[in-house]
Design an enzyme around this catalytic site. Structure first.
Site, PDB file in Angstrom:
ATOM      1  N   LYS A 119      42.490  18.792  25.122  1.00 31.28           N
ATOM      2  CA  LYS A 119      43.039  17.461  24.858  1.00 31.28           C
ATOM      3  C   LYS A 119      41.941  16.412  24.645  1.00 31.28           C
ATOM      4  O   LYS A 119      42.160  15.412  23.967  1.00 31.28           O
ATOM      5  CB  LYS A 119      43.937  17.006  26.015  1.00 31.28           C
ATOM      6  CG  LYS A 119      45.066  17.956  26.407  1.00 31.28           C
ATOM      7  CD  LYS A 119      46.094  18.122  25.323  1.00 31.28           C
ATOM      8  CE  LYS A 119      47.407  18.727  25.804  1.00 31.28           C
ATOM      9  NZ  LYS A 119      47.362  20.101  26.337  1.00 31.28           N
TER      10      LYS A 119
HETATM   11  C1  LIG Z   1      48.356  21.131  26.212  1.00 34.08           C
HETATM   12  C2  LIG Z   1      47.879  22.478  26.558  1.00 34.08           C
HETATM   13  C3  LIG Z   1      48.359  23.625  25.909  1.00 34.08           C
HETATM   14  C4  LIG Z   1      49.464  23.565  24.888  1.00 34.08           C
HETATM   15  O1  LIG Z   1      49.081  22.890  23.714  1.00 34.08           O
HETATM   16  P1  LIG Z   1      50.195  22.339  22.706  1.00 34.08           P
HETATM   17  O2  LIG Z   1      49.450  21.550  21.705  1.00 34.08           O
HETATM   18  O3  LIG Z   1      51.084  21.464  23.560  1.00 34.08           O
HETATM   19  O4  LIG Z   1      50.918  23.500  22.157  1.00 34.08           O
HETATM   20  C5  LIG Z   1      47.799  24.849  26.222  1.00 34.08           C
HETATM   21  N1  LIG Z   1      46.838  24.963  27.166  1.00 34.08           N
HETATM   22  C6  LIG Z   1      46.360  23.880  27.821  1.00 34.08           C
HETATM   23  C7  LIG Z   1      45.303  24.075  28.847  1.00 34.08           C
HETATM   24  C8  LIG Z   1      46.842  22.612  27.544  1.00 34.08           C
HETATM   25  O5  LIG Z   1      46.362  21.553  28.194  1.00 34.08           O
END
Ligand SMILES: *Cc1c(COP(=O)(O)O)cnc(C)c1O
Length: 463
Positions: free
Chosen positions: A112
């Site tokens: 993120k």
């Molecule tokens: C947000 C997240 C996901 C999922 O990603 P999306 O874009 O919501 O499909 C997978 N793994 C981790 C560690 C995340 O923080």
């Protein structure tokens, strides 16, 4: 560049407004009216460039109406300066044809940060020009919230409110959200699931009077700018493995479908992405939709990979929009059915189109733990449970002719209990965060109630 809504009836917007708005006013998600493409030569010329320069070249055509070239270069540079690894998104080889794309070297240890650090810079630059102030409200299953707080803490013209499901995030995730001491940071523990957090967030955006009153801005993966930032590492990874001269497969641990959708955009830009495989945990609504043609929500079952514990996968709407030949009215109808009846059937034509774009697979809790252990035994690497879901699904799909890249979405130390359960080893936090467990926490518990949330937000920003 103009952006249009997946539900076809909100006004088209330029990049800056699209970023500031988040959700479209008809409830849809913004996507580019036309995806810019890169030639094979342009893609080949990315090999060996810095991550920042690749980001500049990939992002530039999408934002050219909002940011001058030099300004954009500067903002990208600042965004990634706080990452621990000079490559930003390094690849690690785990098997003959299997690679991990490590996306956890940012300030909050999950992928993120790639989008949020950049959005923080882009929004700040836009606000400095306009003098406006905004209220960011985000819903998080754990990692978005800390990444958003890290990107916006201490900024003068921004308040950031983060809704997370009370008791359903890991302790590291919670502490990353509750320990920042800046007054503009508000962590809210909501009594409910992540889907409740996301639903209340959408309610706030759909209350246009409230939305205008507090100048609501969204940073969830419904925000196009987030998806855009994530397109970059598909290019950096694929070109270092031989694209455009050979295709590269990707497996993506999936919840809200934002990260994998970025891979789809990269492919539409001309990157030879071979297969793009969505890996889900036991909350496998996306896997079921892709394999059966029926999108049907059920109860969220908490798992050891909590960032993927979701039944309403927002960005899947963007994939549906493409699969339905960009027919916004058709997508709006599906979303009405989802809200009214808890699901919908995907048309035969759209199903075929989705099947051309995406594969999928599921790993349950036992398989996830076994994969963490097996990866450690075979390679010495500790992986987080989300990454393990990806590796498990990728393993079933690996083939000899193309490299398979699994996205390592979080650092193992963010989910130490699951890693310890699988391996007996407790991964340590990086030293810059070693005192996380000693810092004071600040959080407000809130009910799953729109009016109560709106009152709280009004109160807090009026101070
Ligand atoms: C947000 C997240 C996901 C999922 O990603 P999306 O874009 O919501 O499909 C997978 N793994 C981790 C560690 C995340 O923080």
């Amino acid at each position: 560049m103009q952006y249009v809504s997946t539900r076809g009836s909100a006004p088209a917007l330029g990049f800056e407004e699209t970023m500031m708005t988040g959700l479209a006013r008809d409830g849809g998600l913004y996507v580019p009216a036309e995806v810019p493409t890169m030639t094979s030569e342009e893609i080949a010329s990315l090999a060996g460039l810095s991550y920042e320069e690749i980001a500049f070249r990939v992002i530039r055509p999408f934002v050219a109406d909002a940011f001058e070239a030099d300004e954009l270069r500067g903002l990208i540079k600042t965004a990634y300066a706080g990452f621990d690894h000079p490559a930003r998104a390094p690849l690690k080889q785990l098997a003959a044809n299997g690679f991990l794309l490590e996306l956890f070297h940012g300030p909050t240890l999950a992928f993120k940060d790639f989008a949020m650090q950049l959005i923080g810079q882009l929004m700040q630059a836009a606000l400095a020009r306009s003098g406006a102030r905004i209220t960011i409200v985000g819903a998080t299953s754990g990692d978005t919230g800390s990444a958003a707080i890290e990107a916006f803490r201490g900024l003068d013209n921004v308040d950031v409110f983060i809704l997370y499901p009370h008791g359903r995030v890991s302790e590291v995730q919670r502490r990353q959200m509750t320990t920042p001491s800046e007054d503009n940071v508000h962590a809210l523990a909501l009594h409910g699931h992540f889907d409740d957090c996301q639903a209340r967030l959408k309610d706030m955006f759909n209350d246009h009077a409230f939305r205008d009153e507090v100048r609501l801005a969204g940073v969830n993966s419904i925000n196009w700018a987030r998806v855009l930032a994530q397109v970059v590492y598909y290019f950096s990874a694929a070109t270092s493995l031989g694209a455009p001269h050979r295709p590269v497969d990707f497996t993506v641990p999936t919840g809200n479908f934002g990260d994998i959708f970025a891979g789809h955009v990269a492919r539409r830009m001309g990157l030879p992405v071979g297969r793009l495989i969505a890996a889900t945990n036991q909350n496998d609504v996306v896997n079921r939709a892709l394999t059966t043609g029926e999108y049907r929500t059920s109860e969220v079952t908490p798992s050891i990979s909590p960032s993927m514990d979701i039944q309403v996968s927002s960005n899947f709407e963007r994939a549906l929009f493409d699969a339905y030949g960009r027919d916004g009215a058709a997508v709006a109808q599906l979303m009405d059915e989802l809200r009214g009846q808890g699901g919908f059937a995907i048309s035969q034509g759209a199903r075929e189109s989705l099947a051309e774009s995406f594969g999928s697979g599921m790993a349950d809790e036992a398989a996830t733990l076994a994969r963490i252990r097996a990866t450690r035994d075979a390679t010495g690497e500790l992986v987080c449970p989300h990454t393990a879901v990806g590796l498990e699904v990728a393993d079933a799909a690996e083939r000899a002719e193309a490299p398979m890249v699994t996205l390592a979405t979080a650092h193992p130390a963010k989910f130490p209990d699951a890693v310890e359960q699988a391996t007996g080893l407790r991964p340590p936090l990086p030293s810059r965060m070693a005192d996380l467990y000693d810092r004071a926490e600040r959080v407000a518990e809130v009910e799953n109630d729109l009016a109560a949330l709106q009152t709280l937000i009004r109160d807090r920003i009026s101070k």
